[in-house]
Scaffold this motif. Structure first.
Motif, PDB file in Angstrom:
ATOM      1  N   MET A  75       0.620  -1.116   0.048  1.00  0.00           N
ATOM      2  CA  MET A  75      -0.314  -0.202   0.221  1.00  0.00           C
ATOM      3  C   MET A  75       0.980   1.457  -0.064  1.00  0.00           C
ATOM      4  O   MET A  75       0.235   2.327  -0.303  1.00  0.00           O
ATOM      5  CB  MET A  75      -1.167   0.120   1.024  1.00  0.00           C
ATOM      6  N   THR A  86       0.498   3.702  -2.799  1.00  0.00           N
ATOM      7  CA  THR A  86       0.703   5.484  -2.653  1.00  0.00           C
ATOM      8  C   THR A  86       1.595   6.142  -2.967  1.00  0.00           C
ATOM      9  O   THR A  86       1.637   7.537  -3.160  1.00  0.00           O
ATOM     10  CB  THR A  86      -0.523   5.108  -1.564  1.00  0.00           C
ATOM     11  N   SER A 122      -5.443   8.969  -0.821  1.00  0.00           N
ATOM     12  CA  SER A 122      -4.859   7.706  -0.599  1.00  0.00           C
ATOM     13  C   SER A 122      -3.570   8.043   0.171  1.00  0.00           C
ATOM     14  O   SER A 122      -3.199   7.856   1.369  1.00  0.00           O
ATOM     15  CB  SER A 122      -5.372   6.350  -0.419  1.00  0.00           C
ATOM     16  N   TYR A 165      -9.043  -8.696   1.751  1.00  0.00           N
ATOM     17  CA  TYR A 165      -8.894  -7.578   1.021  1.00  0.00           C
ATOM     18  C   TYR A 165      -7.031  -7.137   1.827  1.00  0.00           C
ATOM     19  O   TYR A 165      -6.397  -6.628   1.109  1.00  0.00           O
ATOM     20  CB  TYR A 165      -8.870  -6.209   0.465  1.00  0.00           C
ATOM     21  N   GLN A 166      -7.077  -6.949   2.820  1.00  0.00           N
ATOM     22  CA  GLN A 166      -5.661  -6.986   3.463  1.00  0.00           C
ATOM     23  C   GLN A 166      -4.414  -7.160   4.031  1.00  0.00           C
ATOM     24  O   GLN A 166      -3.293  -6.747   3.847  1.00  0.00           O
ATOM     25  CB  GLN A 166      -5.752  -7.007   5.107  1.00  0.00           C
ATOM     26  N   THR A 191      -9.950  -0.722   0.535  1.00  0.00           N
ATOM     27  CA  THR A 191      -8.445   0.025   0.263  1.00  0.00           C
ATOM     28  C   THR A 191      -8.523   1.242   1.342  1.00  0.00           C
ATOM     29  O   THR A 191      -6.702   1.621   2.076  1.00  0.00           O
ATOM     30  CB  THR A 191      -8.175   0.454  -1.286  1.00  0.00           C
ATOM     31  N   ALA A 235      -6.454   0.950   4.916  1.00  0.00           N
ATOM     32  CA  ALA A 235      -5.025   2.312   5.476  1.00  0.00           C
ATOM     33  C   ALA A 235      -4.670   2.174   6.052  1.00  0.00           C
ATOM     34  O   ALA A 235      -3.464   2.437   6.037  1.00  0.00           O
ATOM     35  CB  ALA A 235      -4.596   1.944   3.758  1.00  0.00           C
TER      36      ALA A 235
END
Length: 516
Positions: free
Chosen positions: A142, A146, A153, A268-269, A313, A316
């Motif tokens: 992540m 990003t 994000s 999804y983590q 997401t 995060a």
């Protein structure tokens, strides 16, 4: 005790109030030279992000931010104004250059990792704990995603990390005037992403449940709330004047999330980094035992996202404190050399998995296939935009000069329209319009434009399979080609149509606008 601040050591059925200095030791004074490893790590992160910033191309949201930045406003239907402003400032460094747009993303990411390290220090962690937390966070998918691409994000992570550090410092020192800085940072952060409001609400719930409640009794807490609300007010007024499109957007996202089930965000983590999840669990356990307010914040925030249907997401945002706890937990665990080798090997392997997902390191086709296999749509969304403009230019060239003078481009999605706004002028294309999200506010096209070159949003299976709205709006509809791209991009193969309108755009436009 040396520190007047209070914290709470929760038990199963009650709370035991203790002083912060008993719970979290004050950071030891450190010689400037002792910070050198952290500075080197941050410098390495900035260097890598800068070196790869010009590979592939714009992400579709980045193109959208560029157009949004050219329409300055206090708000947009799908976002607050800060990220479009950063996109405009970055692009001003070198207009039209991808690397320039991504300078703000690099700066924000380096600051985020720095705040995670400072949070470890505030929690009483050692230099090694700081480096582990900062290094592990830098190795997460992540952060690399990003950090490479500018998005809401990107900056949201920075604001949450900064607020987490400031809150921890306030609790440890008891300096209530830190609320002023928190209010300022929060107010600016709320101009970036609405999700931050949910995270703040989760923090307040955590403070009420496990404390320390005392810090909310200060008049500076109220001043902080007023300051942040004052900074947020222009955006709220814009939303009110436009019938709260952000709420409509949230409803659409909630419906989409419901299709995957309310627990969809938890699996999804793994995008954090499959090998880093055990470290994150250890960090959460350490927070629960030693600084419970952040552990409860994570749980409440995750629950709020599941209730409201937030994207997977979005969670995060809660990870900076988790990685800070992970750094301290790992530092305590490292007592034997064999363990150190294991930990650093895991971090290195995690980086090898995450880097090709988040950064443009692989050949384009390989990157698209790798991302598709792991359900990360990163590389695919950065490729094919110039080819899209080329394909539309070929379709436009099928019109006579008289027809071209009356033609506009209409696209299904904001990404397509934004790409054509960026690459179209060099190919002699007119302005692109779309009813999608912010582009809906920048239309409709003039009624004098009775010919539309329509870029479809879906790959069609036959000549009778045409966009639904064109059945009513077009007197004639012919396919002028399809998007041609050398790699498996998101736009490849989507049809391009030439539509002779039977109704003016002012009549059609209310039926073409949508959020999602």
């Amino acid at each position: 005790m040396s520190s007047p601040a209070n914290t709470f050591e929760a038990t199963a059925f009650g709370q035991k109030e203790t002083t912060a200095s008993e719970k979290v030791p004050a950071p030891a004074r450190r010689e400037p030279s002792r910070n050198r490893p952290l500075v080197v790590l941050l410098g390495a992160l900035a260097t890598v992000l800068t070196l790869v910033s010009n590979r592939y191309g714009y992400y579709h949201d980045e193109l959208y931010f560029l157009v949004s930045g050219k329409h300055p406003a206090w708000g947009y239907p799908d976002q607050p104004p800060l990220t479009p402003l950063l996109a405009r400032l970055g692009d001003a460094l070198a207009p039209g250059e991808v690397w320039a747009l991504r300078v703000p993303a690099t700066v924000c990411t380096v600051l985020t990792v720095l705040f995670v390290a400072l949070l470890v220090r505030e929690l009483g962690g050692s230099l090694r704990a700081e480096l582990i937390a900062a290094g592990a966070f830098s190795c997460s998918t992540m952060v690399l995603i990003t950090g490479h691409v500018l998005g809401t994000s990107t900056t949201d992570l920075t604001f949450v990390a900064a607020l987490s550090w400031l809150l921890c410092r306030l609790i440890r020192t008891g300096n209530d005037r830190l609320w002023l800085i928190i209010g300022l940072v929060l107010g600016v952060g709320l101009l970036n992403k609405m999700t931050l409001a949910l995270w703040v609400f989760a923090v307040l719930v955590a403070l009420v449940l496990v404390g320390p409640r005392r810090i909310m009794y200060s008049r500076w807490f109220l001043v902080s709330a007023v300051l942040s609300l004052a900074l947020w007010t222009p955006y709220l007024l814009w939303q009110a004047q436009h019938d709260w499109p952000q709420l409509t957007m949230a409803s659409v996202l909630r419906e989409q999330a419901a299709q995957g089930g309310s627990l969809g965000l938890l699996p999804y983590q793994v995008v954090v980094g499959p090998l880093l999840l055990p470290l994150c669990v250890a960090g959460g356990v350490w927070l629960w035992r030693s600084f419970r307010v952040f552990a409860v914040t994570f749980i409440v925030f995750a629950a709020l996202l599941m209730i409201t249907g937030g994207k997977a997401t979005y969670l995060a945002s809660a990870y900076p404190a988790v990685f800070a706890g992970a750094g301290i937990a790992a530092d305590h665990w490292l007592r034997k050399r064999q363990r150190a080798i294991t930990l650093y090997g895991v971090l290195a392997l995690s980086l090898l998995i995450a880097a090709p997902l988040g950064l443009p390191l692989l050949p384009e086709r390989t990157a698209v296939a790798y991302g598709k296999a792991l359900t990360v749509d990163q590389a695919r969304s950065q490729l094919g935009w110039p080819e899209l403009a080329d394909s539309v230019a070929r379709a436009m060239n099928q019109l006579s000069p008289a027809e071209r003078s009356r033609a506009v481009i209409y696209t299904y999605s904001y990404g397509q329209a934004a790409a054509l706004e960026r690459y179209g002028p060099a190919r002699g294309l007119p302005s692109a319009y779309s009813g999608h999200n912010g582009f809906a506010n920048w239309g409709p096209p003039p009624d004098s434009a009775d010919i539309a070159v329509v870029v479809d949003g879906f790959r069609r299976t036959g000549p009778s399979d045409v966009p639904e709205w064109t059945r009513q709006a077009c007197q004639t509809l012919t396919q002028a080609g399809a998007v041609e791209a050398p790699t498996a991009t998101r736009e490849r193969g989507k049809p391009i149509w030439i539509c002779q309108l039977r109704e003016p755009w002012s009549t059609l436009w209310p039926h073409l606008t949508r959020l999602g």
